[in-house]
Scaffold this motif. Structure first.
Motif, mmCIF file in Angstrom:
data_model
loop_
_atom_site.group_PDB
_atom_site.id
_atom_site.type_symbol
_atom_site.label_atom_id
_atom_site.label_comp_id
_atom_site.label_asym_id
_atom_site.label_seq_id
_atom_site.Cartn_x
_atom_site.Cartn_y
_atom_site.Cartn_z
ATOM 1 N N ALA A 56 0.532 -0.994 -0.085
ATOM 2 C CA ALA A 56 0.160 0.106 -0.344
ATOM 3 C C ALA A 56 1.072 1.377 -0.108
ATOM 4 O O ALA A 56 0.738 2.204 -0.131
ATOM 5 N N ASN A 57 1.896 1.523 0.192
ATOM 6 C CA ASN A 57 3.242 2.193 0.741
ATOM 7 C C ASN A 57 3.688 2.151 -0.676
ATOM 8 O O ASN A 57 4.032 1.056 -1.316
ATOM 9 N N ARG A 58 4.381 3.550 -1.823
ATOM 10 C CA ARG A 58 5.378 3.183 -2.589
ATOM 11 C C ARG A 58 6.241 3.412 -1.361
ATOM 12 O O ARG A 58 6.736 3.486 -0.117
ATOM 13 N N GLN A 59 7.264 2.577 -2.070
ATOM 14 C CA GLN A 59 8.754 2.175 -1.438
ATOM 15 C C GLN A 59 9.421 3.861 -1.126
ATOM 16 O O GLN A 59 9.335 4.901 -1.668
ATOM 17 N N PRO A 60 9.829 3.785 -0.352
ATOM 18 C CA PRO A 60 9.840 5.160 1.503
ATOM 19 C C PRO A 60 11.492 5.409 0.793
ATOM 20 O O PRO A 60 12.189 4.418 0.651
ATOM 21 N N ARG A 61 11.743 6.630 0.610
ATOM 22 C CA ARG A 61 13.300 6.894 0.575
ATOM 23 C C ARG A 61 13.162 7.172 2.267
ATOM 24 O O ARG A 61 13.255 8.370 2.885
ATOM 25 N N LEU A 62 14.826 6.462 2.553
ATOM 26 C CA LEU A 62 15.171 7.128 4.151
ATOM 27 C C LEU A 62 15.877 7.891 4.389
ATOM 28 O O LEU A 62 16.938 7.403 2.664
ATOM 29 N N THR A 63 16.383 9.015 4.910
ATOM 30 C CA THR A 63 17.574 9.476 5.078
ATOM 31 C C THR A 63 18.173 9.326 6.514
ATOM 32 O O THR A 63 17.799 9.514 7.214
ATOM 33 N N ARG A 70 9.310 -5.891 -7.821
ATOM 34 C CA ARG A 70 8.520 -7.128 -8.160
ATOM 35 C C ARG A 70 8.260 -7.856 -5.786
ATOM 36 O O ARG A 70 7.248 -7.126 -5.677
ATOM 37 N N ARG A 71 9.254 -8.190 -5.805
ATOM 38 C CA ARG A 71 9.431 -7.792 -4.328
ATOM 39 C C ARG A 71 8.654 -7.349 -3.301
ATOM 40 O O ARG A 71 8.348 -7.502 -2.038
ATOM 41 N N TRP A 72 8.888 -5.879 -3.816
ATOM 42 C CA TRP A 72 7.736 -4.434 -2.722
ATOM 43 C C TRP A 72 6.965 -5.103 -2.915
ATOM 44 O O TRP A 72 5.838 -5.209 -2.676
ATOM 45 N N THR A 73 6.144 -5.240 -4.577
ATOM 46 C CA THR A 73 4.562 -5.591 -4.572
ATOM 47 C C THR A 73 3.542 -6.211 -4.563
ATOM 48 O O THR A 73 2.984 -6.545 -4.048
ATOM 49 N N THR A 74 5.454 -7.507 -4.297
ATOM 50 C CA THR A 74 4.010 -8.977 -3.792
ATOM 51 C C THR A 74 4.604 -9.233 -2.627
ATOM 52 O O THR A 74 4.964 -10.043 -1.279
ATOM 53 N N GLU A 75 5.124 -8.377 -1.102
ATOM 54 C CA GLU A 75 5.006 -8.065 -0.259
ATOM 55 C C GLU A 75 6.122 -9.119 0.170
ATOM 56 O O GLU A 75 6.647 -9.748 1.173
ATOM 57 N N THR A 76 7.421 -9.207 -0.353
ATOM 58 C CA THR A 76 8.443 -10.516 0.117
ATOM 59 C C THR A 76 9.463 -10.142 -0.027
ATOM 60 O O THR A 76 10.572 -10.631 0.565
ATOM 61 N N GLY A 77 9.749 -8.660 0.001
ATOM 62 C CA GLY A 77 11.061 -8.497 0.490
ATOM 63 C C GLY A 77 11.134 -6.506 -0.091
ATOM 64 O O GLY A 77 10.385 -6.651 -0.234
ATOM 65 N N ALA A 78 12.857 -6.249 0.527
ATOM 66 C CA ALA A 78 12.496 -4.550 0.216
ATOM 67 C C ALA A 78 14.242 -4.524 -0.236
ATOM 68 O O ALA A 78 14.647 -4.934 0.624
ATOM 69 N N ASP A 79 13.960 -3.404 -0.476
ATOM 70 C CA ASP A 79 15.576 -2.943 -1.142
ATOM 71 C C ASP A 79 15.903 -1.658 -1.292
ATOM 72 O O ASP A 79 15.500 -1.139 -2.753
ATOM 73 N N TRP A 80 16.874 -1.208 -0.903
ATOM 74 C CA TRP A 80 17.546 0.095 -1.116
ATOM 75 C C TRP A 80 18.857 -0.178 -1.160
ATOM 76 O O TRP A 80 19.701 -0.463 -0.861
ATOM 77 N N ALA A 81 19.247 1.007 -2.302
ATOM 78 C CA ALA A 81 20.187 1.233 -2.778
ATOM 79 C C ALA A 81 20.726 2.410 -2.099
ATOM 80 O O ALA A 81 19.835 3.561 -1.114
#
Ligand SMILES: CC(C)(COP(=O)(O)OP(=O)(O)OC[C@H]1O[C@@H](n2cnc3c(N)ncnc32)[C@H](O)[C@@H]1OP(=O)(O)O)[C@@H](O)C(=O)NCCC(=O)NCCS
Length: 189
Positions: free
Chosen positions: A15-22, A70-81
């Motif tokens: 439901a969230n867009r993957q956020p930018r975190l600082t 794909r992992r974010w939308t399927t809620e199986t993982g989350a990955d940031w650069a």
């Protein structure tokens, strides 16, 4: 076995867009198609290839980046650069094996050789850990690493992940079985 009532209802992540975190000078942002060459370069490092168990071609990098969203939308993982002002990835911070139904996930990280020793991985890990606990409601995140790979032990300690034990012959690498240290942080640690 997952509990019959999910700890976190399906849909809460997607439901969230993957956020930018600082955190300090570091920016954590979603991977982009344009990061492919930098990804290939990062995986030229033998240490990253070894502990992340793969190499990275140009085509592989494009597929890897597509798999992140794909992992974010399927809620199986989350990955940031992890980038600085110049927007060039110097690291990766991720949760894989994300299980909303159980409220758990597993952390993964690498930092390019020239940026190591700058506490990039522990600061990025702390940032995503806090985000997952407060915004999504996870209650436990694990970090495991081979006992032959000691830097992640410092990362875990600096990010508040307690050492919980050693899983013997847990992971099969090219050179045989590795014992793995298990660290974890709870939402109220
Ligand atoms: C593990 C890793 C992510 C740590 O990232 P980092 O941002 O450098 O983390 P830190 O700055 O907290 O350094 C952690 C430890 O790395 C080691 N280290 C420091 N500078 C280093 C360098 N230039 N090269 C290699 N290791 C270094 C030190 O042991 C340090 O702990 P210390 O400062 O108490 O001596 C990084 O070393 C890496 O990408 N390694 C290869 C991939 C990997 O092992 N990933 C983890 C798999 S679970």
């Amino acid at each position: 076995m997952a509990p019959s009532t999910p700890v976190i209802p399906a849909g809460r992540l997607a439901a969230n867009r993957q956020p930018r975190l600082t955190v300090d000078e570091l920016i954590l942002r979603p991977w982009r198609t344009g990061d492919s060459p930098r990804l290939v370069e990062a995986y030229r490092d033998e240490t990253i290839r070894r502990w992340h168990g793969r190499s990275m071609s140009e085509a592989g990098a494009a597929a890897w980046i597509a798999e992140r969203s794909r992992r974010w939308t399927t809620e199986t993982g989350a990955d940031w650069a992890v980038v600085r002002d110049d927007d060039v990835p110097i690291g990766r911070i991720a949760l894989h094996r994300l299980e909303l139904a159980r409220g758990t996930g597993k952390a993964a990280a690498w930092v390019v050789p020239e940026a190591r020793g700058g506490r990039i991985a522990p600061r990025a890990l702390d940032a995503i850990t806090r985000w997952f606990f407060t915004e999504i409601g996870l209650h436990r995140i694990e970090l495991t690493h081979s006992t032959a790979n000691t830097p992640p032990c410092q990362v875990a300690a600096r990010a508040g992940y307690a050492y919980e034990g050693t899983k013997r012959r847990e992971a099969l690498h090219a050179d045989g079985w590795h014992d793995m240290h298990l660290h974890a942080r709870l939402d109220d640690d």
